[in-house]
Write an enzyme that holds these catalytic residues in place. Structure first.
Site, PDB file in Angstrom:
ATOM      1  N   CYS A 121       0.820  -1.228   0.000  1.00 29.37           N
ATOM      2  CA  CYS A 121       0.000   0.000   0.000  1.00 29.37           C
ATOM      3  C   CYS A 121       0.851   1.274   0.000  1.00 29.37           C
ATOM      4  CB  CYS A 121      -0.934   0.014   1.204  1.00 29.37           C
ATOM      5  SG  CYS A 121      -2.012  -1.411   1.268  1.00 29.37           S
ATOM      6  N   ASN A 133     -10.070  -0.139   1.118  1.00 27.47           N
ATOM      7  CA  ASN A 133      -8.613  -0.053   0.985  1.00 27.47           C
ATOM      8  C   ASN A 133      -8.229  -0.512  -0.425  1.00 27.47           C
ATOM      9  OD1 ASN A 133      -5.861  -0.447   1.057  1.00 27.47           O
ATOM     10  ND2 ASN A 133      -5.849  -1.446   3.053  1.00 27.47           N
ATOM     11  N   HIS A 139      -3.078   7.150   3.782  1.00 30.04           N
ATOM     12  CA  HIS A 139      -3.576   5.944   3.096  1.00 30.04           C
ATOM     13  C   HIS A 139      -4.963   5.603   3.631  1.00 30.04           C
ATOM     14  CE1 HIS A 139      -3.970   2.018   1.490  1.00 30.04           C
ATOM     15  NE2 HIS A 139      -3.652   1.370   2.596  1.00 30.04           N
TER      16      HIS A 139
HETATM   17  O1  UT7 Z   1      -3.154  -1.296   3.992  1.00 26.46           O
HETATM   18  C1  UT7 Z   1      -2.837  -2.016   5.158  1.00 26.46           C
HETATM   19  C2  UT7 Z   1      -3.971  -2.961   5.414  1.00 26.46           C
HETATM   20  N1  UT7 Z   1      -4.332  -3.271   6.714  1.00 26.46           N
HETATM   21  C3  UT7 Z   1      -5.029  -2.476   7.543  1.00 26.46           C
HETATM   22  O2  UT7 Z   1      -5.189  -1.320   7.402  1.00 26.46           O
HETATM   23  C4  UT7 Z   1      -5.639  -3.162   8.701  1.00 26.46           C
HETATM   24  C5  UT7 Z   1      -5.427  -2.481  10.007  1.00 26.46           C
HETATM   25  N2  UT7 Z   1      -6.324  -3.096  10.981  1.00 26.46           N
HETATM   26  C6  UT7 Z   1      -7.629  -2.758  11.031  1.00 26.46           C
HETATM   27  O3  UT7 Z   1      -8.116  -1.928  10.276  1.00 26.46           O
HETATM   28  C7  UT7 Z   1      -8.468  -3.411  12.096  1.00 26.46           C
HETATM   29  O4  UT7 Z   1      -7.627  -4.180  12.930  1.00 26.46           O
HETATM   30  C8  UT7 Z   1      -9.603  -4.322  11.505  1.00 26.46           C
HETATM   31  C9  UT7 Z   1     -10.668  -3.462  10.877  1.00 26.46           C
HETATM   32  C10 UT7 Z   1      -9.017  -5.279  10.472  1.00 26.46           C
HETATM   33  C11 UT7 Z   1     -10.244  -5.133  12.616  1.00 26.46           C
HETATM   34  O5  UT7 Z   1     -10.754  -4.270  13.632  1.00 26.46           O
HETATM   35  P1  UT7 Z   1     -10.423  -4.530  15.170  1.00 26.46           P
HETATM   36  O6  UT7 Z   1     -11.164  -3.517  15.931  1.00 26.46           O
HETATM   37  O7  UT7 Z   1      -8.924  -4.538  15.285  1.00 26.46           O
HETATM   38  O8  UT7 Z   1     -11.048  -5.957  15.396  1.00 26.46           O
HETATM   39  P2  UT7 Z   1     -10.363  -7.322  15.835  1.00 26.46           P
HETATM   40  O9  UT7 Z   1      -9.545  -7.888  14.740  1.00 26.46           O
HETATM   41  O10 UT7 Z   1      -9.709  -7.120  17.175  1.00 26.46           O
HETATM   42  O11 UT7 Z   1     -11.656  -8.226  16.040  1.00 26.46           O
HETATM   43  C12 UT7 Z   1     -12.649  -7.884  16.996  1.00 26.46           C
HETATM   44  C13 UT7 Z   1     -13.813  -8.844  16.837  1.00 26.46           C
HETATM   45  C14 UT7 Z   1     -13.393 -10.294  16.798  1.00 26.46           C
HETATM   46  O12 UT7 Z   1     -14.381 -11.051  17.471  1.00 26.46           O
HETATM   47  P3  UT7 Z   1     -14.138 -11.534  18.998  1.00 26.46           P
HETATM   48  O13 UT7 Z   1     -12.905 -12.384  18.949  1.00 26.46           O
HETATM   49  O14 UT7 Z   1     -13.959 -10.259  19.797  1.00 26.46           O
HETATM   50  O15 UT7 Z   1     -15.397 -12.274  19.323  1.00 26.46           O
HETATM   51  C15 UT7 Z   1     -13.465 -10.657  15.336  1.00 26.46           C
HETATM   52  O16 UT7 Z   1     -13.713 -12.012  15.099  1.00 26.46           O
HETATM   53  O17 UT7 Z   1     -14.493  -8.582  15.600  1.00 26.46           O
HETATM   54  C16 UT7 Z   1     -14.645  -9.816  14.886  1.00 26.46           C
HETATM   55  N3  UT7 Z   1     -14.662  -9.527  13.465  1.00 26.46           N
HETATM   56  C17 UT7 Z   1     -15.795  -9.243  12.794  1.00 26.46           C
HETATM   57  N4  UT7 Z   1     -17.087  -9.170  13.183  1.00 26.46           N
HETATM   58  C18 UT7 Z   1     -17.996  -8.852  12.256  1.00 26.46           C
HETATM   59  C19 UT7 Z   1     -13.612  -9.462  12.622  1.00 26.46           C
HETATM   60  N5  UT7 Z   1     -14.045  -9.133  11.386  1.00 26.46           N
HETATM   61  C20 UT7 Z   1     -15.396  -9.002  11.468  1.00 26.46           C
HETATM   62  C21 UT7 Z   1     -16.402  -8.667  10.542  1.00 26.46           C
HETATM   63  N6  UT7 Z   1     -17.672  -8.605  10.957  1.00 26.46           N
HETATM   64  N7  UT7 Z   1     -16.125  -8.388   9.231  1.00 26.46           N
END
Ligand code: UT7
Length: 326
Positions: A112, A283, A254
């Site tokens: 990215c 993204n 970004h």
């Molecule tokens: O260009 C570089 C690319 N990468 C990025 O920019 C990613 C950077 N990271 C992020 O943007 C965030 O970490 C995410 C948006 C990917 C995830 O958000 P988060 O607040 O960090 O969530 P998490 O990964 O800690 O997950 C929290 C919960 C989990 O459930 P439990 O374990 O708390 O029960 C996940 O399983 O959210 C759940 N989860 C979802 N729930 C509904 C993960 N994806 C989803 C989803 N829908 N799509």
């Protein structure tokens, strides 16, 4: 004599995939996606469309915006993690599609952060005096490397390309590129990757079943790194140039996650004039910052001399901040 951004362009495929469409595909909700990422929809290319098709459309728009002809271009660089094929370079396929005469054409891969790596590279190459007009494109068809059964990644990405025509201008007093802070730390390469099908993990039937050719990501780790790397790179660029946040006309981080954008803005003290379009495109990897530049340019929100602070991060982990004078 200076080097200037002469034209901008971007292209997204027509088909829109909304959060409610995704609700029918995986266990997710519009509420979760919007509150955690800010994304409402993304554009997805059909199976007949390759990265070079997106890139050529963006490139054509940048050429028209610059008011030049393809014959004037003597350098084509495409930043992509989804090349049409391992070889030839996607840049040569774009060159053919746009009717650009024989010249130096190659791809770069910095995830990215690719467009910002490309800007630094192009600037250095034009400054050496051997070339005059570059077409720099960031383009990716990420829908082809997303595991559509993995809710933690499939809601995040979209397909797009953006392009800049960068040219040596004898009439320009100064260069567009004021300063850059560009880096990477391979110790964090595991956080975000497509584990197959390169030389380390050749394609197999089993690998296809295991989705090894799809993006895997440690979201929270990438999130933390993104905020700290982009903020500190921006801070270094500002400190080095003596430019203050008040001097910045637009800050363009970004577009990966609205919350990351807000955290960076808060750390820099630039809560206004921070450009956001992640809600509409998701993204789009190295297309992301170029889409923002093109939207601002075409809507007349950038005037000659405006200072623009860009910042990006991506797999590697790679990151960069660049101060640009429009
Ligand atoms: O260009 C570089 C690319 N990468 C990025 O920019 C990613 C950077 N990271 C992020 O943007 C965030 O970490 C995410 C948006 C990917 C995830 O958000 P988060 O607040 O960090 O969530 P998490 O990964 O800690 O997950 C929290 C919960 C989990 O459930 P439990 O374990 O708390 O029960 C996940 O399983 O959210 C759940 N989860 C979802 N729930 C509904 C993960 N994806 C989803 C989803 N829908 N799509």
């Amino acid at each position: 004599m200076g080097i200037v951004i002469k034209g901008t362009g971007c292209y997204v495929p027509e088909r829109v995939l909304t959060n409610s469409d995704l609700e029918k595909m995986v266990d997710t909700s519009d509420e979760w996606i919007v509150s955690r990422t800010g994304i409402r929809e993304r554009h997805i290319a059909g199976p007949e469309t390759a990265t070079s098709d997106l890139a050529a459309q963006a490139g054509l728009r940048a050429i028209l915006s610059a008011g030049i002809t393809p014959e004037e271009i003597d350098l084509v660089i495409v930043s992509t993690v989804t090349p049409d094929m391992p070889t030839p370079p996607t840049a040569t396929i774009v060159q053919r599609k746009l009717g650009i005469p024989p010249c130096m054409c190659f791809d770069i891969e910095a995830a990215c952060t690719g467009l910002l790596y490309g800007i630094d590279l192009v600037h250095g190459m034009l400054a050496s005096g051997h070339r005059k007009t570059a077409l720099l494109i960031g383009g990716d068809k990420l829908s082809g490397v997303v595991n559509w059964t993995d809710r933690s990644t499939c809601v995040l990405f979209g397909d797009a390309a953006s392009a800049l025509v960068i040219q040596v201008d004898p009439a320009a007093g100064e260069d567009f590129y004021v300063a850059g802070e560009i880096s990477a730390d391979g110790r964090n390469a595991e956080f975000l990757k497509i584990p197959g099908f390169g030389s380390a993990c050749p394609p197999t039937q089993e690998g296809i079943v295991q989705h090894l050719n799809s993006i895997t990501m440690n979201g929270p780790k990438t999130y933390q790194m993104a905020v700290s790397a982009m903020s500190s790179a921006c801070r270094k660029v500002l400190d080095r140039t003596g430019v203050t946040p008040e001097d910045i006309r637009w800050a363009i981080p970004h577009q990966a996650n609205d919350r990351i954008i807000s955290s960076v803005a808060e750390r820099l003290g630039i809560s206004e004039r921070i450009y956001r379009n992640v809600a509409r495109f998701g993204n789009t990897s190295s297309a992301s910052i170029g889409i923002c530049l093109d939207e601002l340019n075409r809507s007349g929100q950038l005037k000659r001399g405006d200072l623009v602070l860009t910042a990006a991060f991506g797999a590697g982990l790679t990151w960069a901040a660049e101060l640009i004078r429009w």
